[in-house]
Design an enzyme around this catalytic site. Structure first.
Site, mmCIF file in Angstrom:
data_model
loop_
_atom_site.group_PDB
_atom_site.id
_atom_site.type_symbol
_atom_site.label_atom_id
_atom_site.label_comp_id
_atom_site.label_asym_id
_atom_site.label_seq_id
_atom_site.Cartn_x
_atom_site.Cartn_y
_atom_site.Cartn_z
ATOM 1 N N GLU A 40 44.076 32.082 43.421
ATOM 2 C CA GLU A 40 42.879 32.909 43.557
ATOM 3 C C GLU A 40 42.352 32.881 44.998
ATOM 4 O O GLU A 40 42.253 31.831 45.616
ATOM 5 C CB GLU A 40 41.799 32.372 42.608
ATOM 6 C CG GLU A 40 40.488 33.127 42.659
ATOM 7 C CD GLU A 40 39.409 32.496 41.777
ATOM 8 O OE1 GLU A 40 38.436 33.189 41.454
ATOM 9 O OE2 GLU A 40 39.557 31.296 41.422
ATOM 10 N N LYS A 110 37.903 40.266 38.116
ATOM 11 C CA LYS A 110 37.448 39.082 37.393
ATOM 12 C C LYS A 110 36.150 39.359 36.634
ATOM 13 O O LYS A 110 35.151 39.782 37.216
ATOM 14 C CB LYS A 110 37.254 37.934 38.383
ATOM 15 C CG LYS A 110 36.914 36.584 37.751
ATOM 16 C CD LYS A 110 36.794 35.530 38.849
ATOM 17 C CE LYS A 110 36.495 34.147 38.308
ATOM 18 N NZ LYS A 110 36.337 33.158 39.409
ATOM 19 N N CYS A 145 40.818 32.022 36.893
ATOM 20 C CA CYS A 145 40.058 30.774 37.024
ATOM 21 C C CYS A 145 39.012 30.553 35.934
ATOM 22 O O CYS A 145 39.343 30.169 34.815
ATOM 23 C CB CYS A 145 39.429 30.722 38.413
ATOM 24 S SG CYS A 145 38.940 29.056 38.962
#
Length: 256
Positions: A40, A110, A145
Site C-alpha cells: 500500500e 479504499k 490494509c
C-alpha cells in the site's frame, strides 16, 4: 500458479521507490511468478501524509503507465499496490490490477480509511464500491490494509465469486499479531486463497510490520516474508478453493 508478495521499504522517495518496485517485480517474474502483489502507498510511503498532495496523480498516469508496460513486458498479472489517485478535487487511496497484456483490469478505491493515529481519513476520500475481477488466474478481489478489520467487505467479494483475496497494506509492527489473525481469518471464513503484501522499515516515526504472507483456504501460511525488504513466492492452485468449499461447505450453510 505461482504468486508473489513484494515487501518494500516505507521510504518517501518516489523515484527510488518506483525503480525499486520495478526491479523487484522483474525478479519475481524471473522466479516464475504469475501474479505479483505490491504494498500500500509504496510510491510515497503511507505515513508521509504531507507528501500525499504532491504525489497524487490520475489513473492512468505516470506510475500506472509504467506498471502497465511492465505487466505487458513480463506477461504477468500485476497488482500494483496502491497510490494516491487524484480525481478532480478528490484524492483516493487507489489500488490497481493489470492483466498480462498490460490492460487495467480493476481499480479499487479504499473503502475503510484509517483514522487511529493516522491522517488518511482527513486527507482522502473513501471509495464506495467493491472490486472483483475475473482473470485467467481466477476471480480476484482487491482490498487494502484496514479493510481486513471489516469482514462484510470480504463476504461481498466472495458473493461476487472471488477465489483469491489480494491485500495491499502498510500495517504497523505494533499490531502485527492482528495482521496474522486477520489475514488467516479472512482466508478461512471465506475459504479463499489470500495474498497480502505489506511495507517494512520505518517512516515518520512509525515502524511497519513486514511479514507479507500467502495464506491457503484452511488458514495455513504458505509463505511469510519476514521483516526485511524481500519478495516471497508460493505455489497455489485454484482447485484448493474448490475442494475446500466442497469438502467443508460452510459458505453454503449460511443462514443470515
Amino acid at each position: 500458479m505461482n504468486v508473489a508478495a513484494v515487501q518494500l521499504p516505507a521510504a518517501n522517495a518516489p523515484e527510488e521507490n518506483l525503480d525499486r518496485a520495478v526491479e523487484r517485480v522483474r525478479d519475481a517474474a524471473e522466479r516464475g511468478a504469475d501474479l505479483v502483489v505490491l504494498p500500500e502507498m509504496w510510491p510515497v510511503g503511507y505515513f508521509a501524509f504531507d507528501a500525499y498532495d504532491g504525489a497524487a496523480e490520475p489513473i492512468p498516469g505516470p506510475t500506472t503507465d509504467r506498471l502497465a508496460a511492465l505487466a505487458d513486458e513480463l506477461s504477468i498479472h500485476l497488482h500494483g499496490g496502491s497510490l494516491v489517485e487524484r480525481d478532480g478535487d478528490d484524492l483516493y487511496n487507489t489500488s490497481v490490477l493489470f492483466g498480462s497484456d498490460g490492460e487495467l483490469l480493476g481499480r479499487y478505491r479504499k473503502i475503510h480509511l484509517f483514522e487511529y493515529d493516522s491522517e488518511e481519513a482527513t486527507r482522502l476520500t473513501p471509495g464506495g464500491e467493491i472490486c472483483a475481477v475475473e482473470t485467467d488466474l481466477g476471480t480476484l478481489g482487491l482490498t487494502t490494509c484496514y479493510d481486513l478489520r471489516f469482514p462484510t467487505l470480504y463476504r461481498e467479494l466472495v458473493d461476487a465469486s472471488v477465489e483469491i483475496l489480494l491485500v495491499t497494506s502498510a500495517w504497523p509492527r505494533e499490531r502485527l499479531d492482528h495482521w496474522h489473525l486477520f489475514t488467516r481469518t479472512r482466508a478461512v471464513e471465506n475459504q479463499s486463497l489470500l495474498v497480502a503484501a505489506n511495507l517494512t522499515g520505518s517512516i515518520d516515526g512509525v515502524n511497519l510490520g513486514g511479514e507479507s504472507v500467502v495464506v491457503d483456504p484452511w488458514g495455513v501460511e504458505r509463505a511469510n516474508a519476514g521483516t526485511d525488504a524481500r519478495t516471497v513466492l508460493a505455489e497455489v492452485d485454484l482447485a484448493e478453493v474448490t475442494e475446500t468449499r466442497e469438502s467443508f461447505p460452510a459458505l453454503a450453510d449460511r443462514r443470515l
